[in-house]
Design a protein around this motif. Structure first.
Motif, PDB file in Angstrom:
ATOM      1  N   ARG A 109       0.824  -1.207   0.000  1.00  0.00           N
ATOM      2  CA  ARG A 109       0.000   0.000   0.000  1.00  0.00           C
ATOM      3  C   ARG A 109       0.858   1.257   0.000  1.00  0.00           C
ATOM      4  O   ARG A 109       0.563   2.235  -0.696  1.00  0.00           O
ATOM      5  CB  ARG A 109      -0.911  -0.005   1.234  1.00  0.00           C
ATOM      6  CG  ARG A 109      -2.110  -0.928   1.040  1.00  0.00           C
ATOM      7  CD  ARG A 109      -2.708  -1.399   2.334  1.00  0.00           C
ATOM      8  NE  ARG A 109      -2.991  -0.351   3.297  1.00  0.00           N
ATOM      9  CZ  ARG A 109      -3.542  -0.574   4.490  1.00  0.00           C
ATOM     10  NH1 ARG A 109      -3.881  -1.821   4.834  1.00  0.00           N
ATOM     11  NH2 ARG A 109      -3.761   0.398   5.312  1.00  0.00           N
ATOM     12  N   VAL A 110       1.948   1.212   0.774  1.00  0.00           N
ATOM     13  CA  VAL A 110       2.851   2.366   0.792  1.00  0.00           C
ATOM     14  C   VAL A 110       3.504   2.525  -0.572  1.00  0.00           C
ATOM     15  O   VAL A 110       3.588   3.634  -1.118  1.00  0.00           O
ATOM     16  CB  VAL A 110       3.926   2.201   1.884  1.00  0.00           C
ATOM     17  CG1 VAL A 110       4.801   3.443   1.952  1.00  0.00           C
ATOM     18  CG2 VAL A 110       3.284   1.932   3.222  1.00  0.00           C
ATOM     19  N   PHE A 148      -6.737   6.827   2.745  1.00  0.00           N
ATOM     20  CA  PHE A 148      -7.311   5.493   2.988  1.00  0.00           C
ATOM     21  C   PHE A 148      -6.285   4.403   2.749  1.00  0.00           C
ATOM     22  O   PHE A 148      -6.249   3.395   3.457  1.00  0.00           O
ATOM     23  CB  PHE A 148      -8.532   5.276   2.103  1.00  0.00           C
ATOM     24  CG  PHE A 148      -9.726   6.054   2.576  1.00  0.00           C
ATOM     25  CD1 PHE A 148     -10.329   5.737   3.793  1.00  0.00           C
ATOM     26  CD2 PHE A 148     -10.232   7.107   1.837  1.00  0.00           C
ATOM     27  CE1 PHE A 148     -11.415   6.455   4.249  1.00  0.00           C
ATOM     28  CE2 PHE A 148     -11.320   7.823   2.296  1.00  0.00           C
ATOM     29  CZ  PHE A 148     -11.914   7.510   3.499  1.00  0.00           C
ATOM     30  N   LEU A 149      -5.435   4.615   1.746  1.00  0.00           N
ATOM     31  CA  LEU A 149      -4.434   3.613   1.413  1.00  0.00           C
ATOM     32  C   LEU A 149      -3.449   3.437   2.566  1.00  0.00           C
ATOM     33  O   LEU A 149      -3.158   2.325   3.000  1.00  0.00           O
ATOM     34  CB  LEU A 149      -3.694   4.076   0.158  1.00  0.00           C
ATOM     35  CG  LEU A 149      -3.080   3.001  -0.721  1.00  0.00           C
ATOM     36  CD1 LEU A 149      -4.102   1.965  -1.107  1.00  0.00           C
ATOM     37  CD2 LEU A 149      -2.487   3.648  -1.965  1.00  0.00           C
ATOM     38  N   GLY A 153      -9.082   1.643   6.326  1.00  0.00           N
ATOM     39  CA  GLY A 153     -10.478   2.019   6.095  1.00  0.00           C
ATOM     40  C   GLY A 153     -10.854   1.624   4.680  1.00  0.00           C
ATOM     41  O   GLY A 153      -9.976   1.279   3.868  1.00  0.00           O
ATOM     42  N   LEU A 154     -12.159   1.641   4.381  1.00  0.00           N
ATOM     43  CA  LEU A 154     -12.651   1.223   3.063  1.00  0.00           C
ATOM     44  C   LEU A 154     -12.172  -0.189   2.725  1.00  0.00           C
ATOM     45  O   LEU A 154     -11.822  -0.470   1.579  1.00  0.00           O
ATOM     46  CB  LEU A 154     -12.177   2.170   1.957  1.00  0.00           C
ATOM     47  CG  LEU A 154     -12.740   3.592   1.918  1.00  0.00           C
ATOM     48  CD1 LEU A 154     -12.178   4.326   0.721  1.00  0.00           C
ATOM     49  CD2 LEU A 154     -14.258   3.578   1.878  1.00  0.00           C
ATOM     50  N   GLY A 155     -12.141  -1.071   3.703  1.00  0.00           N
ATOM     51  CA  GLY A 155     -11.744  -2.448   3.431  1.00  0.00           C
ATOM     52  C   GLY A 155     -10.271  -2.725   3.659  1.00  0.00           C
ATOM     53  O   GLY A 155      -9.860  -3.883   3.724  1.00  0.00           O
ATOM     54  N   SER A 160      -2.031   1.846  12.315  1.00  0.00           N
ATOM     55  CA  SER A 160      -1.949   3.049  13.162  1.00  0.00           C
ATOM     56  C   SER A 160      -0.692   3.844  12.839  1.00  0.00           C
ATOM     57  O   SER A 160       0.344   3.283  12.473  1.00  0.00           O
ATOM     58  CB  SER A 160      -1.964   2.601  14.624  1.00  0.00           C
ATOM     59  OG  SER A 160      -1.033   3.326  15.346  1.00  0.00           O
ATOM     60  N   THR A 161      -0.797   5.180  12.936  1.00  0.00           N
ATOM     61  CA  THR A 161       0.306   6.028  12.476  1.00  0.00           C
ATOM     62  C   THR A 161       1.551   5.877  13.330  1.00  0.00           C
ATOM     63  O   THR A 161       2.616   6.305  12.909  1.00  0.00           O
ATOM     64  CB  THR A 161      -0.101   7.513  12.464  1.00  0.00           C
ATOM     65  OG1 THR A 161      -0.575   7.849  13.774  1.00  0.00           O
ATOM     66  CG2 THR A 161      -1.164   7.806  11.450  1.00  0.00           C
TER      67      THR A 161
END
Lengths: 377, 247
Positions: A109-110, A148-149, A153-155, A160-161
């Motif tokens: 994702r990153v 979101f990525l 969220g959104l699946g 956590s940051t």
């Protein structure tokens, strides 16, 4: 008459490489001495730095051919006669430098966000891009996608940051800070110059207060005080708090830079726009700001580069950006004493980004100056 | 106020700080009338015409333009500015936009005209000021005379009823003055209501219906060009004319 028409060539010694050398490096004896001295220094320095960083350096294996897993295995620690830099520390910790403690399963994702960031910047950096309009739509929605990525969220599973770190944090802080501060700065600059005393006073107060306070203080303020202003039960993410502080800080500086540009616009431009029946906002958006921002490009890029580097200060509120990860690595007994390598690497990464920004600003200035002759009067 | 007046200034007063720049100025302008305003520098002539489209605010008296009174009401100001075009001494073209964009900007954004239509209009206006071939250049690439003609075209594109000219040729080299004045003469012959602040007395004699002479914030003399140049009433006017005509 023929002699008059003969093509005369310039004197040999003022053109070409030799001419250039003569004029620029060996013009007179002091000039020549300085040139020789600089050449001597470069002769001493360049081979040494190349040898240390590349030719004698360890990358993954030491001179015995073993894979390096801690500082004791670095060639220079095994045999002081042998070896330059020990880049293995970067190799081993590369993941942390780039992603922090982001879970390995989710790291795609990153990576996707990095690639998308490049695509989002493309239409901003390159005006002649084909289908630029559609790329720009993507640029506008990119922050939402990235949120979101990266965050979840959104699946997507939530990450956590406090697991974010390294280059990821540096880029999130730098890009968001610069991108948000620009419009806020414009509004503050216009506000400060407003004829309505309440608006002008509020903007001036805000700018002067934020500008008069060190960024570190603002970061502590964001960490400690900001939650007090929020209703009970709402917890603000640590990184968001820092982002708020960084954005406020940058907005105040951006406002002053843009105000400088606004002041350079001759009053005739306002009068011409008004006499054509333009409203305040149209006049500013179509006539004044495009010119003011063009004038302010060098200082805008200057403060943006400043902010990008200042994001390293978040280390003091416990967020590990690129430099933070580097310092964390140094504290690890496995990699004790490799500060040259780590600071060199961190500096290099920062330099690549800031140098890119500075080159881009030069390109912009050149493009805008050659295409349009601003010297109307 | 007479029925046919399109601009009416009544007892207009204005101060810059303590400096009384307009003192009880009264002026009535009829539709299609061409007024030339002259006077020494600092006499308030520029300030007066800048009050007519509210680039300056007057502090006392009333200014009515095309039936709209100029007050603090922003909507009225916008409406007046749509009726009144203005040409400045320093041209004030937008340097970051091409000639064509300079002209289409206000029609597109203020009048909501479709882009294609606005561009057609721009080309028509450039034909009128005789420089259609410069459409895609930037202001900085044009001569002063060309820039001023673009500025006139830009104002005309908003289809104003009234045109104000604030010393339109004062910043031009002598050989460029004529090309701008020619355009203004054409405009005057086309029936535009015009107020022109200028020292070009040749132009004044050709087109003016009425001369207005100002000094120290007051209108000293108002007369037909014939009377103004040949038989002025006030001594101040005589002195001014002798200075400007026999340099």
């Amino acid at each position: 008459m023929n002699e008059m028409n003969e093509v005369r060539k310039p004197p040999v010694a003022t053109t070409g490489i030799i001419g250039w050398l003569r004029i620029n490096l060996f013009f007179n004896w002091t000039n020549s001495l300085i040139t020789l001295f600089v050449i001597y220094c470069l002769y001493q320095f360049i081979p040494w730095i190349l040898d240390w960083t590349i030719f004698s350096a360890d990358f993954k294996y030491n001179y015995l051919g073993e894979q390096i897993t801690n500082q004791e295995m670095c060639s220079r620690n095994l045999d002081p006669e042998n070896g330059g830099a020990c880049w293995a520390v970067i190799y081993v910790r590369f993941y942390q430098f780039i992603y922090g403690f982001y879970p390995k399963v989710e790291v795609w994702r990153v990576n996707l966000a990095y690639v998308m960031l490049a695509f989002a910047l493309l239409p901003l950096l390159y005006a002649k891009l084909p289908y630029r309009k559609y790329f720009l739509y993507f640029t506008y929605i990119f922050p939402v996608i990235a949120y979101f990525l990266l965050n979840g969220g959104l699946g997507f599973t939530e990450v956590s940051t406090n697991k974010w770190g390294g280059l990821l944090v540096t880029l999130v802080l730098g890009c968001t800070g610069i991108a948000l501060a620009f419009p806020i700065g414009i509004m503050l600059a216009l506000g400060r110059r407003s004829k309505l005393p309440v608006i002008s006073m509020m903007c001036t107060l805000f700018i002067e207060f934020i500008r008069g306070v060190p960024l570190i203080t603002l970061l502590f303020f964001g960490m400690v005080m900001l939650p007090l202003f929020l209703p009970e039960g709402i917890d603000m993410d640590g990184l968001v708090r820092v982002l708020v502080a960084v954005t406020l800080f940058q907005s105040a500086y951006m406002a002053e830079v843009i105000r400088g540009g606004l002041q350079a616009i001759p009053p005739g431009q306002y009068e011409a726009a008004k006499s054509l029946g333009m409203s305040y906002w149209r006049m500013n958006l179509l006539i004044i700001l495009p010119q003011a921002i063009r004038i302010s490009i060098p200082p805008i890029v200057n403060t943006s580069i400043g902010l990008f580097k200042d994001t390293t200060l978040v280390i003091i509120v416990g967020i590990l950006d690129l430099l933070g990860i580097g310092r964390g690595t140094l504290a690890d007994t496995n990699w004790l004493g490799l500060s040259y390598e780590i600071y060199f690497f961190v500096s290099l990464v920062f330099f690549i980004f800031t140098f890119g920004m500075s080159r881009y600003s030069l390109y912009l200035e050149k493009k805008l100056k050659t295409g349009i002759n601003m010297g109307a009067d | 106020m007479s029925e046919e007046s399109i601009i009416s200034l009544k007892n207009v007063n204005k101060w810059f700080g303590d400096f009384h720049v307009l003192q009880d100025v009264n002026l009535e302008v009829k539709k299609k009338e061409r007024i030339v305003v002259c006077g020494p520098s600092g006499s308030g002539k520029s300030t007066m015409i800048r009050c007519i489209n509210r680039l300056e605010e007057h502090q006392e008296g009333s200014i009515v333009v095309d039936g709209i009174e100029l007050t603090g009401n922003l909507k009225n100001i916008d409406n007046v500015r749509k009726e009144v075009g203005m040409v400045f001494q320093q041209f004030n073209l937008f340097p970051h936009l091409s000639v064509k964009e300079n002209i289409t900007l206000a029609p597109i954004w203020v009048k909501k005209m479709p882009k294609a239509e606005a561009e057609e209009l721009a080309m028509r206006q450039l034909e009128i000021v005789k420089i259609p071939e410069q459409a895609n250049k930037y202001p900085g690439q044009l001569s002063g005379g060309q820039q001023q003609r673009v500025a006139i075209a830009r104002s005309l594109a908003m289809n104003p009823n009234i045109m104000l000219f604030d010393e339109p040729t004062s910043a031009l080299d002598p050989e460029m003055i004529k090309e701008v004045l020619d355009v203004m003469v054409d405009l005057a012959n086309g029936g535009m209501t015009m107020i022109v602040v200028t020292h070009e007395m040749g132009f004044a004699k050709t087109v003016a219906d009425r001369m207005v002479f100002m000094d120290e914030g007051k209108i000293v003399e108002e007369a037909s060009p014939d009377k103004f140049f040949n038989n002025p009433e006030s001594d101040r006017t005589k002195l001014f004319l002798s200075q400007i005509l026999h340099q």
